[in-house]
Design an enzyme around this catalytic site. Structure first.
Site, PDB file in Angstrom:
ATOM      1  N   GLN A  91     -12.276   8.215   7.308  1.00  0.00           N
ATOM      2  CA  GLN A  91     -12.319   9.143   6.815  1.00  0.00           C
ATOM      3  C   GLN A  91     -11.464  10.618   7.194  1.00  0.00           C
ATOM      4  O   GLN A  91     -11.370  11.045   5.939  1.00  0.00           O
ATOM      5  CB  GLN A  91     -13.458  10.604   7.674  1.00  0.00           C
ATOM      6  CG  GLN A  91     -14.705   9.620   7.130  1.00  0.00           C
ATOM      7  CD  GLN A  91     -14.815  10.206   4.875  1.00  0.00           C
ATOM      8  OE1 GLN A  91     -14.795  11.246   4.871  1.00  0.00           O
ATOM      9  NE2 GLN A  91     -16.092   9.438   5.023  1.00  0.00           N
ATOM     10  N   GLN A 141      -1.512   9.964  -0.751  1.00  0.00           N
ATOM     11  CA  GLN A 141      -0.746   9.113  -1.723  1.00  0.00           C
ATOM     12  C   GLN A 141       0.200   9.177  -2.213  1.00  0.00           C
ATOM     13  O   GLN A 141       0.965   8.146  -1.910  1.00  0.00           O
ATOM     14  CB  GLN A 141      -1.812   8.809  -3.005  1.00  0.00           C
ATOM     15  CG  GLN A 141      -1.665   7.531  -3.272  1.00  0.00           C
ATOM     16  CD  GLN A 141      -2.189   6.108  -3.284  1.00  0.00           C
ATOM     17  OE1 GLN A 141      -3.044   6.236  -2.394  1.00  0.00           O
ATOM     18  NE2 GLN A 141      -1.805   5.224  -3.642  1.00  0.00           N
ATOM     19  N   HIS A 185       4.351   6.717   2.870  1.00  0.00           N
ATOM     20  CA  HIS A 185       4.941   6.217   3.161  1.00  0.00           C
ATOM     21  C   HIS A 185       6.375   7.067   4.071  1.00  0.00           C
ATOM     22  O   HIS A 185       7.670   6.862   4.720  1.00  0.00           O
ATOM     23  CB  HIS A 185       5.869   5.531   2.424  1.00  0.00           C
ATOM     24  CG  HIS A 185       4.911   4.696   1.881  1.00  0.00           C
ATOM     25  ND1 HIS A 185       4.347   3.403   2.238  1.00  0.00           N
ATOM     26  CD2 HIS A 185       4.618   4.097   0.539  1.00  0.00           C
ATOM     27  CE1 HIS A 185       4.042   2.483   1.753  1.00  0.00           C
ATOM     28  NE2 HIS A 185       3.944   3.159   0.563  1.00  0.00           N
ATOM     29  N   HIS A 229       3.086   0.336   8.543  1.00  0.00           N
ATOM     30  CA  HIS A 229       1.744   0.361   8.426  1.00  0.00           C
ATOM     31  C   HIS A 229       0.495  -0.906   7.624  1.00  0.00           C
ATOM     32  O   HIS A 229      -0.282  -0.108   8.834  1.00  0.00           O
ATOM     33  CB  HIS A 229       1.349   1.830   7.138  1.00  0.00           C
ATOM     34  CG  HIS A 229       1.252   1.189   5.291  1.00  0.00           C
ATOM     35  ND1 HIS A 229       2.415   0.763   5.113  1.00  0.00           N
ATOM     36  CD2 HIS A 229       0.104   0.892   5.249  1.00  0.00           C
ATOM     37  CE1 HIS A 229       1.760  -0.245   3.700  1.00  0.00           C
ATOM     38  NE2 HIS A 229       0.357  -0.086   3.796  1.00  0.00           N
ATOM     39  N   TYR A 271      -3.418   1.806  -8.192  1.00  0.00           N
ATOM     40  CA  TYR A 271      -2.557   2.745  -7.578  1.00  0.00           C
ATOM     41  C   TYR A 271      -1.252   3.075  -8.736  1.00  0.00           C
ATOM     42  O   TYR A 271      -1.199   4.524  -9.291  1.00  0.00           O
ATOM     43  CB  TYR A 271      -1.745   2.874  -6.149  1.00  0.00           C
ATOM     44  CG  TYR A 271      -0.378   1.973  -6.758  1.00  0.00           C
ATOM     45  CD1 TYR A 271       0.655   2.641  -6.936  1.00  0.00           C
ATOM     46  CD2 TYR A 271       0.091   0.633  -5.083  1.00  0.00           C
ATOM     47  CE1 TYR A 271       2.112   1.675  -6.485  1.00  0.00           C
ATOM     48  CE2 TYR A 271       1.248   0.765  -5.277  1.00  0.00           C
ATOM     49  CZ  TYR A 271       1.901   0.453  -6.260  1.00  0.00           C
ATOM     50  OH  TYR A 271       3.356  -0.046  -5.716  1.00  0.00           O
ATOM     51  N   ASP A 313      -2.107   6.521 -10.373  1.00  0.00           N
ATOM     52  CA  ASP A 313      -0.437   7.448  -9.305  1.00  0.00           C
ATOM     53  C   ASP A 313      -0.975   8.188 -11.368  1.00  0.00           C
ATOM     54  O   ASP A 313      -0.066   9.334 -11.423  1.00  0.00           O
ATOM     55  CB  ASP A 313       0.459   6.849  -9.457  1.00  0.00           C
ATOM     56  CG  ASP A 313      -0.068   6.935  -8.016  1.00  0.00           C
ATOM     57  OD1 ASP A 313      -0.750   7.406  -7.642  1.00  0.00           O
ATOM     58  OD2 ASP A 313       0.897   5.868  -7.400  1.00  0.00           O
ATOM     59  N   LYS A 365      -0.695 -16.135 -23.050  1.00  0.00           N
ATOM     60  CA  LYS A 365      -0.328 -14.863 -24.184  1.00  0.00           C
ATOM     61  C   LYS A 365      -0.007 -13.666 -22.960  1.00  0.00           C
ATOM     62  O   LYS A 365       0.446 -12.842 -23.533  1.00  0.00           O
ATOM     63  CB  LYS A 365      -1.855 -15.069 -24.925  1.00  0.00           C
ATOM     64  CG  LYS A 365      -3.008 -14.521 -24.514  1.00  0.00           C
ATOM     65  CD  LYS A 365      -3.693 -14.368 -25.662  1.00  0.00           C
ATOM     66  CE  LYS A 365      -5.656 -14.297 -25.097  1.00  0.00           C
ATOM     67  NZ  LYS A 365      -6.402 -14.400 -26.100  1.00  0.00           N
TER      68      LYS A 365
END
Length: 549
Positions: free
Chosen positions: A29, A36, A158, A180, A253, A257, A295
């Protein structure tokens, strides 16, 4: 019972009860309070999504890709097993038996013998594929890995495990480095130990739950177990693909994002997933990999094009990095004065909290608010508070100079930093030199050459991608570029910083975007383009019409 969630990216998501147990823990949580995109939120106001929803999205895509791979595996095994000749032949000794029993006439000409050999090869390939089949426990472990892959992130993602860790390493070279992913592995053990109901759920679901727990950890960082059945190596490419950087973490992401930033992505991850299958790699015949239809190569270039766009316009935006530099400096200043207490009563600083998970789980984006309200008269603490307030007031570090891109900066950023410190009256609190790397994820390499492709109706052979120019002349030939950025932290010394930086760049063969010659060239190009466009529009206009007399 499973639960159904609604996600703005993937729509309806159904999760296994064990996944819900994990989500409903304090350790998971806390991801609700970790941005992010870190400092990007101060540049793009809508980029407010957190690691919480990204982790759930990654879990969903991990399950979806796992199901697709198993589905295609079942189809290929069934398809290859349809030929009755396979059952007739068995192993090579069955062919010999046919010869001994004078049944060679059944085989016909040499091409029939060759066909029987091919069928036998198919049977052997089917037996290999069966070793790669995924169990329900395997699929659930893959989903758990997707769910927990970012559980080890700290404040502003980060910023904490890269920028802050690097800054502390420069201050104290003896400090142990970490990522991390390392903390994510540790946090899984801690989370199970701290939540009795979750531990019971693991024991009930998996008969060998301790082995499964280690399997989940390896899936998180893509570490292939050398003792594991090599036919299942493809599973380690789902959440963290070390082979070519194409995995469900990035698929989620990139899509999430772009949604939060208000940008468009041309990469269709659902189409990519639908074209994936498990195959034995051409270079290591006993190891499986995830192969994709040939392809789809152009679609994969769109994935990496989206990646570069996000890094340029958001992750490494010059203001994003200025904000993150300031917040990093604030953490470094506050590190000595913001002390946490473990359950055992031990006093811990932020820089070593990753070793003490009962402290680490308290570290979220709220740490900056804790610094602001901390009553401490120490100079460093006051400076930390001032830096955070300046971010809120938009009084940011100023970008003094930036170089034109080259393939590799190498160690020139360190040389420039040392030069400024030794030849001027500037100190480390007056400026920051930053190396910025844009790439497709594999440094100078083209990641597509590490992707395995298969052709339609060829169930047994796959091949590695070729260089970009073999596919299209429009595709890139260079897959990494680096630039140097110099930020001023002290307005009073900004002129000295500008002058010394410009001179050093010239002496070391690096072009500055502030160079008058480059600016004039850019201005001239823009003017030429404008003139050409204006001329074309004039030439294309019809002349004045003449009325008939």
């Amino acid at each position: 019972m499973s639960k159904i969630l609604n996600d703005p990216i993937h729509g309806t998501i159904e999760l296994d009860p064990l996944l819900i147990r994990i989500i409903d823990t304090p350790q998971f949580q806390r991801l609700r309070n970790i941005k992010q995109l870190g400092g990007c939120y101060f540049v793009y106001p809508s980029a407010s999504h957190n690691r919480f929803e990204h982790s759930i999205g990654t879990c969903f895509l991990a399950g979806r890709l796992a199901c697709q791979l198993q589905k295609r595996l079942d189809q290929i095994i069934e398809k290859l097993g349809e030929n009755d000749d396979i059952e007739k032949l068995g192993e090579d000794d069955d062919i010999e038996k046919l010869r001994e029993d004078d049944d060679i006439e059944k085989l016909g000409e040499d091409d029939d013998i060759e066909k029987l050999g091919e069928d036998n090869e198919k049977k052997m390939y089917v037996e290999k594929l069966k070793k790669a089949e995924m169990t329900d426990d395997d699929k659930l472990c893959i989903e758990i890995a997707g769910l927990c892959h970012d559980i080890g992130h700290g404040p502003y993602s980060h910023l904490f495990d890269r920028l802050f860790m690097k800054a502390m390493k420069e201050k104290d070279p003896s400090m142990e480095e970490w990522k991390h992913e390392d903390v994510s592995r540790m946090m899984i053990d801690y989370m199970i130990d701290e939540n009795k109901e979750l531990a019971e759920a693991f024991e009930k679901r998996f008969t060998d739950w301790k082995e499964k727990k280690e399997f989940i950890k390896d899936l998180i960082d893509g570490t292939k177990n050398k003792k594991e059945n090599k036919a299942k190596n493809y599973m380690y490419e789902i959440v963290a693909n070390k082979r070519n950087e194409i995995d469900v973490d990035k698929m989620d992401y990139f899509a999430r994002d772009c949604h939060g930033l208000g940008m468009k992505s041309n990469f269709d991850h659902l189409r990519y997933i639908s074209q994936c299958r498990v195959m034995f790699s051409s270079d290591k015949s006993e190891e499986t990999t995830i192969a994709v239809r040939d392809k789809e190569e152009h679609n994969l270039y769109e994935l990496f094009h989206t990646r570069i766009g996000l890094f340029r316009r958001a992750y490494y935006h010059k203001v994003t990095k200025a904000v993150e530099l300031m917040l990093t400096d604030a953490l470094v200043k506050a590190n000595e004065h913001l002390v946490f207490t473990t359950h055992k009563g031990e006093k811990i600083k932020m820089s070593t909290a990753w070793k003490h998970l009962d402290v680490y789980e308290e570290l979220t984006d709220n740490i900056f608010e804790r610094i602001l309200i901390k009553n401490n008269e120490k100079e460093d603490m006051k400076k930390a508070q001032e830096l955070i307030k300046n971010v809120y007031k938009r009084k940011l570090y100023k970008l003094v100079d930036e170089t034109s891109p080259i393939k590799e900066i190498e160690g020139k950023h360190d040389i420039l930093r040392d030069h400024l410190l030794t030849t001027t009256d500037l100190n480390k609190d007056d400026f920051a030199v930053q190396k910025v790397t844009y790439s497709y994820g594999k440094k100078l390499e083209n990641p597509i050459t590490s992707v395995y492709f298969y052709r339609k109706d060829n169930y047994m052979e796959c091949f590695q991608g070729t260089r970009s120019t073999m596919t299209s002349l429009f595709l890139p030939e260079t897959f990494q570029e680096e630039i140097l950025r110099v930020y001023s932290k002290n307005d009073e010394k900004i002129d000295t910083l500008k002058k010394e930086t410009t001179e050093w760049l010239k002496q070391n063969g690096l072009s500055s975007v502030n160079d008058p010659a480059i600016k004039q060239e850019q201005r001239g190009s823009a003017e030429d383009g404008s003139k050409t466009k204006h001329k074309s529009s004039i030439e294309g206009m019809p002349g004045p019409s003449k009325r008939p007399k």
